[in-house]
Scaffold this motif. Structure first.
Motif, PDB file in Angstrom:
ATOM      1  N   TYR A  33       8.965  20.578   5.769  1.00  0.00           N
ATOM      2  CA  TYR A  33      10.202  19.828   5.994  1.00  0.00           C
ATOM      3  C   TYR A  33      10.165  18.503   5.237  1.00  0.00           C
ATOM      4  N   ARG A  34       9.040  17.830   5.291  1.00  0.00           N
ATOM      5  CA  ARG A  34       8.901  16.547   4.576  1.00  0.00           C
ATOM      6  C   ARG A  34       9.006  16.782   3.057  1.00  0.00           C
ATOM      7  N   LEU A  35       8.417  17.850   2.599  1.00  0.00           N
ATOM      8  CA  LEU A  35       8.505  18.191   1.182  1.00  0.00           C
ATOM      9  C   LEU A  35       9.955  18.472   0.781  1.00  0.00           C
ATOM     10  N   GLN A  36      10.665  19.185   1.633  1.00  0.00           N
ATOM     11  CA  GLN A  36      12.072  19.486   1.378  1.00  0.00           C
ATOM     12  C   GLN A  36      12.895  18.188   1.324  1.00  0.00           C
ATOM     13  N   GLU A  37      12.623  17.282   2.230  1.00  0.00           N
ATOM     14  CA  GLU A  37      13.327  15.996   2.204  1.00  0.00           C
ATOM     15  C   GLU A  37      13.061  15.245   0.899  1.00  0.00           C
ATOM     16  N   HIS A  38      11.810  15.254   0.500  1.00  0.00           N
ATOM     17  CA  HIS A  38      11.447  14.566  -0.744  1.00  0.00           C
ATOM     18  C   HIS A  38      12.175  15.187  -1.936  1.00  0.00           C
ATOM     19  N   GLU A  45      18.020  12.573  -9.197  1.00  0.00           N
ATOM     20  CA  GLU A  45      17.475  11.673 -10.220  1.00  0.00           C
ATOM     21  C   GLU A  45      16.778  12.469 -11.320  1.00  0.00           C
ATOM     22  N   LEU A  46      16.032  13.504 -10.928  1.00  0.00           N
ATOM     23  CA  LEU A  46      15.362  14.342 -11.922  1.00  0.00           C
ATOM     24  C   LEU A  46      16.375  15.087 -12.798  1.00  0.00           C
ATOM     25  N   VAL A  47      17.452  15.549 -12.194  1.00  0.00           N
ATOM     26  CA  VAL A  47      18.491  16.239 -12.956  1.00  0.00           C
ATOM     27  C   VAL A  47      19.132  15.274 -13.955  1.00  0.00           C
ATOM     28  N   GLN A  48      19.365  14.030 -13.512  1.00  0.00           N
ATOM     29  CA  GLN A  48      19.938  13.029 -14.418  1.00  0.00           C
ATOM     30  C   GLN A  48      18.985  12.748 -15.582  1.00  0.00           C
TER      31      GLN A  48
END
Length: 128
Positions: A33-38, A45-48
């Motif tokens: 869940y924490r990984l999904q939130e991250h 931002e990565l897509v940008q």
């Protein structure tokens, strides 16, 4: 003694409770869940960044093509120096021939004005 036993039991219960909470907090599903939130927070931002990089790559490719084209043009210009020398020689010959023609025409005009013309000596009679 009862107090000591009770304190010991309370301590065991709290220790077990703390251990259970620790296990629950570090359970794989919580980690996922924490990984999904991250990922959800950082993905836009990565897509940008990816879009920016693609745009920069396209601009770079255009600049590289322009530079390569300019280099090939310069190389072909250096290879054409032989042709320019030939053109220079032909232009010099043409200028020389033009000067010769001008000089010969100037001499023939000069000769014509110096020698009297047979028609110039006889006056024309007025026509009636």
């Amino acid at each position: 003694m009862e107090d000591q036993e009770m304190q010991l039991k309370v301590r065991r219960v709290t220790d077990k409770f703390t251990e259970s909470m620790y296990v629950l907090a570090n359970e794989p599903s919580v980690a996922l869940y924490r990984l999904q939130e991250h990922v959800r927070r950082s993905l836009p931002e990565l897509v940008q960044h990816k879009t920016d990089m693609q745009s920069w790559e396209e601009q770079s490719q255009g600049a590289i093509y322009t530079v390569e084209y300019a280099c090939s043009a310069v190389k072909s210009m250096t290879n054409s120096s032989l042709y320019f020398k030939n053109i220079d020689s032909l232009l010099r010959q043409a200028i020389s021939m033009k000067e010769q023609i001008s000089n010969s025409q100037g001499r023939s005009l000069h000769d014509v004005t110096r020698s009297p013309s047979p028609l110039a000596s006889t006056p024309h009679a007025p026509s009636s």
